[in-house]
Design an enzyme around this catalytic site. Structure first.
Site, mmCIF file in Angstrom:
data_model
loop_
_atom_site.group_PDB
_atom_site.id
_atom_site.type_symbol
_atom_site.label_atom_id
_atom_site.label_comp_id
_atom_site.label_asym_id
_atom_site.label_seq_id
_atom_site.Cartn_x
_atom_site.Cartn_y
_atom_site.Cartn_z
ATOM 1 N N HIS A 182 3.580 -0.995 11.833
ATOM 2 C CA HIS A 182 3.215 -2.098 10.947
ATOM 3 C C HIS A 182 3.454 -1.652 9.507
ATOM 4 C CE1 HIS A 182 0.047 -4.124 8.399
ATOM 5 N NE2 HIS A 182 0.656 -5.181 8.921
ATOM 6 N N HIS A 226 5.035 -4.370 0.074
ATOM 7 C CA HIS A 226 3.964 -5.216 0.592
ATOM 8 C C HIS A 226 3.665 -6.254 -0.477
ATOM 9 C CE1 HIS A 226 -0.221 -5.517 2.667
ATOM 10 N NE2 HIS A 226 0.633 -6.415 3.115
#
Length: 590
Positions: free
Chosen positions: A126, A172
């Site tokens: 992830h 991110h």
């Protein structure tokens, strides 16, 4: 004369402790005596009988036994010319304690790899580019390389426009993480994808790009991967190919651009916009920090990232996605836009990947467990950590596996017990990153019924574990590492991780003041679903006044355990193998 450790007491006098030499436990002595006919040397024929009858290696041959003897002789007696090719008791004990010669699980790929992809659990990361926490750590290709070298087969990249909107960054979104160029990540994947395993790497893209940048991604991907890139001839697959067919290939998985156009939820174009998101996550960081692998059940998904991306482009300027980009997407992805129940039950003649947050997984498991199992018999489910895990902790993976979820996505930098379980599961099948799901997760009954994880089943078999002894700490640590005033006081904890009915924990007694503890204790673990069970092992050093010290850990898939007396290597908290520390154990199924 033996060796001694000296410990300074109160700064004025020394305590002397003799270091006991490692000796074979009684059961090892008895086995050597029995198979040598009470003799002093074990030849290849005698070793072969031991391998077949005690170790359960029915396919072993005399040649295998001869090779073991030769390797042991070469390691232990390389300075002495040995004419007789046999093992003495100490040689036999040495062999049993070598994890590369006598490990607890097979080191080769041995599962059938010819079934479609959905038949396998897939080692999945992830936010694979993050070096630390989810809010402010650096983005880099280095974590991607480390993951691939460990056997991870699922890599996630979040794609955002750079400030000039003429190139692609990986970061991110809506956080303070520093970006890394997409091309750098793609080249790292190309160069390291198949170092550990030849089986396919799936790149899941969280795409926040305009059509012109999607076209640029298509160009980068095709130029970087070339013939390594797999994409279907038709627009959407009716059945997934097998890992065997996709050997040494790279696959892209994301939402097709058409779905971005249809999305009603528009996001801000800047990857560092929406301060409210960051502030909310920062508030929650304090509560999550230090609560490793905390598994709270929050019903709101408002703090979740859209894992498969969403349009971040002003709709007035948005044009249909680049056709060459769409054609490269082999595994089409989506989210449960109209509710989990409908997403899991709607039938389709096309296969796809569904992304679920850990909270959505918990709800699906609670309310639609058999629907999720049935869905994963044809499609792929990917489960990702909730957005409040800002310190990159992980959730408990077994719920996903129990319901057939193939891609349980973990923060590979989020060290802790949950990640140790992930490491344990993917030690299966030669650590190739693909583990064939148990047959019962892929079968339907005569009335279309499927496996129900909530139903308690009868005990299928009992795992019997004997912990003989441990050694190696004195070689890897200073003599005062565990205790400034005396040798360590070790004990071993054993856990079964699996379906709720199988969960157990046991521990040995504490052996005081000994670098080479001998426990020689046996434990029984009745198992209803042994195919999914993991045996987690942890050694601790007892401390009367403070928290017990960590002495090593490992996690092993029960279905892969080799019977007999085995050497079990231990790992540090980050999952790195310790140089010398091992346990001698015996495994039996009764």
């Amino acid at each position: 004369m033996g060796s001694y450790n000296y410990y300074r007491m109160f700064g004025c006098f020394n305590r002397k402790f003799k270091i006991r030499e490692t000796e074979p436990p009684p059961e090892v002595r008895e086995a050597f005596s029995r198979y040598t006919g009470r003799g002093t040397h074990m030849n290849a024929d005698q070793l072969l009988r031991f391998l077949v009858e005690v170790q359960g290696e029915e396919c072993a041959t005399v040649k295998d036994a001869e090779q073991i003897i030769q390797q042991v002789v070469n390691r232990r007696h390389h300075l002495i010319r040995r004419l007789n090719h046999s093992l003495e008791l100490e040689d036999f004990f040495y062999f049993l304690f070598q994890d590369d010669l006598n490990g607890p699980i097979k080191s080769q790929v041995h599962h059938d790899m010819s079934a479609p992809l959905q038949h396998y659990f897939i080692y999945t990361g992830h936010n694979s580019y993050l070096t630390g926490n989810q809010l402010s750590s650096d983005c880099s290709e280095i974590p991607i390389v480390k993951a691939l070298e460990r056997g991870v087969r699922g890599i996630e990249l979040d794609l955002w426009p750079n400030s000039a909107k003429d190139n692609i960054h990986v970061l991110h979104g809506r956080t303070l993480t520093t970006p890394v160029p997409l091309l750098k990540c793609l080249k790292a994947i190309r160069d390291h994808a198949f170092v550990k395993s030849p089986y396919p790497v799936i790149i899941t893209l969280e795409d926040h790009l305009s059509p012109d940048l999607q076209a640029k991604v298509a160009e980068m991907v095709t130029q970087t991967f070339g013939e390594m890139l797999y994409y279907p001839q038709s627009e959407c697959l009716e059945e997934f190919p097998s890992p065997e067919r996709l050997k040494n290939r790279i696959i892209l998985s994301t939402k097709p651009p058409k779905e971005y156009l249809e999305s009603k939820h528009q996001r801000d174009t800047s990857p560092v916009g929406k301060d409210s998101f960051r502030e909310d996550a920062m508030k929650k960081e304090k509560s999550d920090f230090g609560t490793e692998d905390q598994d709270t059940d929050e019903r709101s998904d408002s703090d979740q990232d859209d894992e498969d991306g969403d349009t971040s482009v002003d709709q007035q300027s948005y044009q249909p996605g680049a056709p060459q980009y769409k054609s490269l997407i082999a595994v089409h992805a989506g989210k449960a836009k109209h509710g989990l129940k409908r997403a899991l039950r709607e039938g389709s003649n096309k296969v796809s990947r569904l992304s679920l947050s850990e909270q959505e997984l918990e709800r699906a498991a609670e309310n639609y467990g058999t629907d999720l199992v049935r869905f994963t018999q044809k499609n792929i489910a990917r489960v990702y950590p909730k957005g409040t895990r800002v310190t990159s902790t992980n959730f408990k993976p077994m719920t996903g596996w129990m319901h057939g979820a193939q891609m349980v996505a973990f923060n590979m930098q989020g060290y802790g017990k949950s990640l140790w379980m992930m490491h344990g599961m993917f030690r299966s099948n030669g650590s190739c990153g693909y583990v064939r799901k148990p047959r019962f997760l892929m079968e339907k009954g005569p009335h279309n019924e499927v496996f129900d994880p909530k139903v308690k089943l009868p005990v299928k078999k009992t795992l019997q574990v004997r912990v003989y002894m441990g050694d190696g700490w004195r070689l890897d640590f200073s003599h005062t590492h565990f205790d400034a005033y005396s040798p360590p006081d070790f004990y071993t904890k054993l856990y079964i991780v699996g379906v709720p009915a199988d969960a157990r924990k046991k521990k040995t007694r504490i052996i005081e003041d000994d670098w080479c503890p001998i426990w020689d204790e046996e434990f029984n673990f009745p198992l209803t679903v042994p195919e999914l069970a993991l045996l987690r092992i942890e050694v601790r050093e007892y401390d009367m006044s403070e928290k017990d010290d960590f002495g090593g850990q490992t996690c092993l898939p029960v279905s892969e355990l080799r019977p007999g007396i085995r050497s079990v290597a231990l790992y540090d908290k980050k999952g790195q193998k310790m140089k010398s520390v091992k346990l001698l154990m015996r495994f039996q199924f009764v």
